[in-house]
Design an enzyme around this catalytic site. Structure first.
Site, mmCIF file in Angstrom:
data_model
loop_
_atom_site.group_PDB
_atom_site.id
_atom_site.type_symbol
_atom_site.label_atom_id
_atom_site.label_comp_id
_atom_site.label_asym_id
_atom_site.label_seq_id
_atom_site.Cartn_x
_atom_site.Cartn_y
_atom_site.Cartn_z
ATOM 1 N N SER A 136 0.930 -1.237 0.026
ATOM 2 C CA SER A 136 0.070 0.136 -0.071
ATOM 3 C C SER A 136 0.765 1.327 -0.144
ATOM 4 O O SER A 136 0.583 2.183 -0.719
ATOM 5 C CB SER A 136 -0.997 -0.009 1.200
ATOM 6 O OG SER A 136 -1.827 -1.109 1.382
ATOM 7 N N THR A 164 1.925 -9.948 -11.395
ATOM 8 C CA THR A 164 1.130 -10.910 -12.157
ATOM 9 C C THR A 164 1.887 -11.201 -13.405
ATOM 10 O O THR A 164 2.178 -10.394 -13.987
ATOM 11 C CB THR A 164 -0.509 -10.203 -12.196
ATOM 12 O OG1 THR A 164 -1.048 -9.947 -11.300
ATOM 13 C CG2 THR A 164 -1.247 -10.988 -13.527
ATOM 14 N N ARG A 294 -34.157 -25.841 -6.510
ATOM 15 C CA ARG A 294 -33.715 -26.749 -5.142
ATOM 16 C C ARG A 294 -35.193 -26.634 -4.216
ATOM 17 O O ARG A 294 -35.657 -25.446 -3.816
ATOM 18 C CB ARG A 294 -32.677 -26.046 -4.367
ATOM 19 C CG ARG A 294 -32.541 -26.778 -3.112
ATOM 20 C CD ARG A 294 -31.955 -28.020 -2.969
ATOM 21 N NE ARG A 294 -31.836 -28.648 -1.700
ATOM 22 C CZ ARG A 294 -31.780 -30.022 -1.462
ATOM 23 N NH1 ARG A 294 -31.755 -30.743 -2.159
ATOM 24 N NH2 ARG A 294 -31.305 -30.287 -0.169
ATOM 25 N N GLY A 366 -26.268 -23.929 -0.295
ATOM 26 C CA GLY A 366 -26.244 -24.911 1.008
ATOM 27 C C GLY A 366 -24.865 -25.696 1.048
ATOM 28 O O GLY A 366 -24.037 -25.306 0.602
ATOM 29 N N GLU A 390 -4.677 -3.708 -6.782
ATOM 30 C CA GLU A 390 -4.977 -2.342 -7.269
ATOM 31 C C GLU A 390 -5.296 -1.415 -6.184
ATOM 32 O O GLU A 390 -6.344 -0.479 -6.199
ATOM 33 C CB GLU A 390 -5.882 -2.464 -8.262
ATOM 34 C CG GLU A 390 -5.704 -3.133 -9.601
ATOM 35 C CD GLU A 390 -4.586 -2.370 -10.313
ATOM 36 O OE1 GLU A 390 -3.764 -2.954 -11.095
ATOM 37 O OE2 GLU A 390 -5.131 -1.016 -10.624
HETATM 38 C C1 LIG Z 1 -3.015 -11.749 -6.415
HETATM 39 C C2 LIG Z 1 -2.413 -10.700 -6.693
HETATM 40 C C3 LIG Z 1 -1.662 -10.089 -7.805
HETATM 41 C C4 LIG Z 1 -1.305 -8.949 -7.905
HETATM 42 N N1 LIG Z 1 -0.751 -8.115 -9.026
HETATM 43 C C5 LIG Z 1 0.213 -7.171 -9.002
HETATM 44 C C6 LIG Z 1 0.652 -6.815 -9.906
HETATM 45 O O1 LIG Z 1 0.655 -7.211 -11.005
HETATM 46 N N2 LIG Z 1 1.679 -5.723 -9.947
HETATM 47 C C7 LIG Z 1 2.003 -5.197 -8.669
HETATM 48 O O2 LIG Z 1 2.619 -4.156 -8.664
HETATM 49 N N3 LIG Z 1 1.327 -5.547 -7.621
HETATM 50 C C8 LIG Z 1 0.427 -6.513 -7.762
HETATM 51 N N4 LIG Z 1 -0.338 -6.975 -6.410
HETATM 52 C C9 LIG Z 1 -0.074 -6.407 -5.330
HETATM 53 C C10 LIG Z 1 -1.049 -5.721 -4.614
HETATM 54 O O3 LIG Z 1 -1.294 -4.414 -5.209
HETATM 55 C C11 LIG Z 1 -0.809 -5.277 -3.130
HETATM 56 O O4 LIG Z 1 -0.905 -6.717 -2.559
HETATM 57 C C12 LIG Z 1 -1.724 -4.345 -2.381
HETATM 58 O O5 LIG Z 1 -1.491 -3.266 -3.062
HETATM 59 C C13 LIG Z 1 -1.504 -4.510 -0.761
HETATM 60 O O6 LIG Z 1 -0.222 -4.432 -0.737
HETATM 61 P P1 LIG Z 1 0.296 -5.462 0.712
HETATM 62 O O7 LIG Z 1 0.016 -6.609 -0.044
HETATM 63 O O8 LIG Z 1 1.900 -5.206 0.877
HETATM 64 O O9 LIG Z 1 -0.544 -5.162 1.920
HETATM 65 P P2 LIG Z 1 -0.025 -4.039 2.823
HETATM 66 O O10 LIG Z 1 -0.034 -2.797 2.304
HETATM 67 O O11 LIG Z 1 0.910 -4.602 3.664
HETATM 68 O O12 LIG Z 1 -1.623 -4.034 3.736
HETATM 69 C C14 LIG Z 1 -1.929 -4.782 4.810
HETATM 70 C C15 LIG Z 1 -3.166 -4.275 5.605
HETATM 71 O O13 LIG Z 1 -3.094 -2.979 5.934
HETATM 72 C C16 LIG Z 1 -4.030 -2.004 5.473
HETATM 73 N N5 LIG Z 1 -3.534 -0.870 5.234
HETATM 74 C C17 LIG Z 1 -2.188 -0.310 4.917
HETATM 75 N N6 LIG Z 1 -1.931 0.686 5.068
HETATM 76 C C18 LIG Z 1 -3.136 1.359 5.479
HETATM 77 C C19 LIG Z 1 -3.337 2.531 5.851
HETATM 78 N N7 LIG Z 1 -2.600 3.837 5.735
HETATM 79 N N8 LIG Z 1 -4.845 2.925 6.338
HETATM 80 C C20 LIG Z 1 -5.375 1.866 6.673
HETATM 81 N N9 LIG Z 1 -5.264 0.615 6.587
HETATM 82 C C21 LIG Z 1 -4.012 0.468 5.531
HETATM 83 C C22 LIG Z 1 -4.247 -2.780 4.054
HETATM 84 O O14 LIG Z 1 -5.561 -2.274 3.614
HETATM 85 C C23 LIG Z 1 -4.398 -4.240 4.400
HETATM 86 O O15 LIG Z 1 -5.633 -4.403 5.118
HETATM 87 C C24 LIG Z 1 -1.057 -8.300 -6.598
HETATM 88 C C25 LIG Z 1 -1.329 -8.728 -5.200
HETATM 89 C C26 LIG Z 1 -2.090 -9.972 -5.545
HETATM 90 C C27 LIG Z 1 -2.453 -10.552 -3.977
#
Ligand SMILES: Cc1cc2nc3c(=O)[nH]c(=O)nc-3n(C[C@H](O)[C@H](O)[C@H](O)COP(=O)(O)OP(=O)(O)OC[C@H]3O[C@@H](n4cnc5c(N)ncnc54)[C@H](O)[C@@H]3O)c2cc1C
Length: 410
Positions: A136, A164, A294, A366, A390
């Site tokens: 994030s 991806t 059903r 169910g 995203e």
């Molecule tokens: C299947 C899949 C495909 C993907 N494809 C791509 C891709 O092609 N290219 C790419 O670059 N990325 C890709 N991503 C990455 C995706 O965009 C990130 O997983 C996403 O942005 C969240 O980052 P993180 O997983 O590090 O979660 P974190 O940022 O660690 O977040 C953990 C939790 O904390 C919360 N959080 C974090 N900061 C805050 C805040 N300031 N306020 C409130 N809540 C907060 C989040 O909402 C979440 O619930 C992909 C992810 C997945 C799972």
């Protein structure tokens, strides 16, 4: 008379119906197999390329639909077919949009066609922004791009994650730090051409849903790319960095700040909302059909308000989500400013609706809903991604709240 209409034109209806046929005849029957295999469904992508669904030409036509509805209509139908396979088909688009948003005309013409390949030799592309410590928090990227002036080359080092198509892509688009002092304003995007030494795939993730889509780490170890792989070119980058430095020093705010990754994500959010609408609609249709047929207590289960009202809520929320997606897509095409972060709103709402609707569909089926014999179980797992990638739902709320209030809410 005002010209407001929600009626699709003939061409849009034709494309939607054509995609629906592909989703229903080719994707749906293949969905369970590729979900179990957790592999990229190359034969399905190849078939999509053969009929023109997987092609630059098709996406360009949808992208430039003047009403803005071309992409959301396509996404809804493909993700109605199957989310994992559909992401394998459209994942390349994220990298393509990265080049389209930041690249020069020459870069667009050189790289985007190579991302797709052709029906005989299909290729995929990957957009690599996220890192282990920067999900994030895009401003926390560590992957470095250093310019080697003597050779006119950029040297990339770092580890990307969650990409991806990462590692299996023909072309990778990588967001990297060119000036660490500037936070997210010091980022730039690079194309890494096929076969470039130093780029390798790290771990491939075993996922909860969208398992037909390949997600992996991408390791960049002294990756050297020619100067013209910097998207937008060096001159533009230098100008942008100069403006950002001036802004950082408290100078005139002429700098809008070019945050390459955020620009790409913002452009693609309503499209992700449309994907979520497709998955939600698929699960809702199956639940409606099941509830009608059903029988328990001598009558179809839909005869109970407890079930019928669920279906009423599901359909209402799906339609509301689609309207938000269409509004944001129309605004983007019409060049309207997203003053209330309407693109983020559409993704937030549609993602939450997909999770809710697929969960309710499992309940309506169910015990059968809980098995792999019925697709709602897979759809429910798939839907969980829409509130994560995203930009998570929390981040969408942050973006919307900031846009509404002007307050830098944390
Ligand atoms: C299947 C899949 C495909 C993907 N494809 C791509 C891709 O092609 N290219 C790419 O670059 N990325 C890709 N991503 C990455 C995706 O965009 C990130 O997983 C996403 O942005 C969240 O980052 P993180 O997983 O590090 O979660 P974190 O940022 O660690 O977040 C953990 C939790 O904390 C919360 N959080 C974090 N900061 C805050 C805040 N300031 N306020 C409130 N809540 C907060 C989040 O909402 C979440 O619930 C992909 C992810 C997945 C799972």
């Amino acid at each position: 008379m005002a010209n407001f209409t929600l009626e699709l034109n003939d061409e849009q209806k034709q494309v939607r119906d054509w995609l629906h046929g592909f989703a229903s005849d080719v994707m749906r029957p293949a969905a369970a197999e590729w979900d179990e295999r957790e592999e990229t469904p190359w034969p399905v992508i190849q078939e999509a390329a053969r009929i023109g669904v997987y092609s630059l030409d098709f996406y360009a036509r949808q992208y430039f639909d003047p009403t803005g509805l071309g992409i959301p209509l396509a996404m809804e139908e493909l993700f109605w077919g199957d989310a994992g396979i559909a992401l394998s088909i459209v994942g390349t688009g994220l990298a393509a949009v990265g080049v389209l948003t930041n690249g020069t005309e020459e870069q667009i013409g050189t790289w985007i066609p190579q991302m797709y390949g052709d029906a005989d030799q299909v290729r995929v592309a990957a957009f690599c922004s996220s890192e282990p410590d920067a999900g994030s928090d895009v401003g926390a990227l560590r992957t470095r791009a250093v310019y080697d002036e003597a050779k006119d080359e950029w040297v990339l080092d770092g580890t990307k994650t969650w990409a991806t198509n990462g590692g299996i892509a023909h072309v990778h688009v990588v967001v990297a730090v060119v000036d660490p002092e500037l936070g997210s304003r010091g980022h730039a995007s690079f194309v890494v051409p096929p076969g470039t030494p130093g780029l390798s795939q790290g771990q491939k993730f075993r996922k909860h849903g969208i398992r037909a889509s390949h997600t992996a780490e991408v390791v960049l170890d002294g990756v050297r790319v020619p100067g013209d792989c910097l998207l937008g070119g060096k001159e533009k980058l230098d100008e942008r960095l100069a403006r950002a430095r001036e802004r950082a020093r408290g100078g005139p705010a002429g700098a809008r700040g070019g945050n390459a990754a955020m620009a790409t994500f913002e452009a693609s959010r309503p499209a992700v909302g449309a994907m979520a609408v497709g998955t939600a609609r698929a699960a809702y249709e199956i639940a409606l059909d099941y509830a009608r047929t059903r029988t328990q207590f001598g009558r179809p289960v839909i005869d109970n308000q407890g079930i019928a009202f669920q279906l009423a809520d599901m359909r209402t929320r799906i339609d509301a989500a689609r309207l938000l997606v269409w509004r944001a897509s129309w605004m983007a095409a019409a060049g309207k400013p997203f003053d209330a972060a309407e693109g983020s709103m559409s993704k937030l709402y549609a993602g939450e609706v997909a999770k809710d609707v697929t969960a309710r569909a499992v309940q309506i089926l169910g015990g059968n809903g809980f098995t792999r014999d019925y697709p709602v179980e897979r759809m429910h797992r798939d839907a969980a991604i829409y509130t994560i990638f995203e930009g998570t739902s929390e981040i969408q709320r942050l973006v919307i709240a900031r846009a509404l209030s002007g307050v830098p809410i944390r």
